[in-house]
Write an enzyme that holds these catalytic residues in place. Sequence first.
Site, PDB file in Angstrom:
ATOM      1  N   ASP A   1      -6.965  -1.701  -4.378  1.00 50.76           N
ATOM      2  CA  ASP A   1      -7.973  -1.337  -3.372  1.00 50.76           C
ATOM      3  C   ASP A   1      -8.981  -0.345  -3.958  1.00 50.76           C
ATOM      4  O   ASP A   1     -10.188  -0.455  -3.720  1.00 50.76           O
ATOM      5  CB  ASP A   1      -7.309  -0.712  -2.145  1.00 50.76           C
ATOM      6  CG  ASP A   1      -6.362  -1.648  -1.425  1.00 50.76           C
ATOM      7  OD1 ASP A   1      -6.520  -2.881  -1.546  1.00 50.76           O
ATOM      8  OD2 ASP A   1      -5.454  -1.142  -0.740  1.00 50.76           O
TER       9      ASP A   1
ATOM     10  N   ASP B   1       0.865  -1.179   0.000  1.00 47.67           N
ATOM     11  CA  ASP B   1       0.000   0.000   0.000  1.00 47.67           C
ATOM     12  C   ASP B   1       0.899   1.226   0.000  1.00 47.67           C
ATOM     13  O   ASP B   1       1.918   1.248   0.693  1.00 47.67           O
ATOM     14  CB  ASP B   1      -0.905   0.006   1.236  1.00 47.67           C
ATOM     15  CG  ASP B   1      -1.953  -1.093   1.187  1.00 47.67           C
ATOM     16  OD1 ASP B   1      -2.407  -1.443   0.083  1.00 47.67           O
ATOM     17  OD2 ASP B   1      -2.335  -1.591   2.258  1.00 47.67           O
TER      18      ASP B   1
END
Length: 165
Positions: free
Chosen positions: A139, A121
């Site tokens: 995501d 991330d």
Amino acid sequence: MRWSPGAALGLAMLFVVLIADQVSKALIIDFMAQRGFHPLDVTPHVRLVMVWNRGISFGMLSQDSGLLRWGLSALAFAVATGLMVWVARQNDRWAIMGGGLVAGGAVGNAVDRIVHGAVADFIDLHAGGWSWPAFNIADSAITVGVGILVLNALLRPDRGRRMSP
């Protein structure tokens, strides 16, 4: 199984998300490594960071467990496969695109778990003392895809729609 004319659109969405996700992660991992993994403020509200998520959404169930790693990867591939079978039977362009986005995001994060042992991330949004947990393109695709599917189901419940060629 009966394949809809839009099945190719769903697969295209999956592959576009998967490629964009994996390329962006490779570039960011390399870029951040060159910087010693120090965060970089891009704008006053956007920061590039490097976070390795070993758990599920927002780091829940985060532990260094091989069983969790492989179980989540297997679950993601199963969900993506089921979604693509469902997408292949759809005639509604929005359902096809939403399903393709979700499947592509699930596969993108599963690839990370297999290759790196965790999901990379790197986007950190913050404003006024508030911060959203770091996320990535996969995501975002999952979130947008689910939003499209929910809105489509709520706003256009007619099952007889056909996608125009």
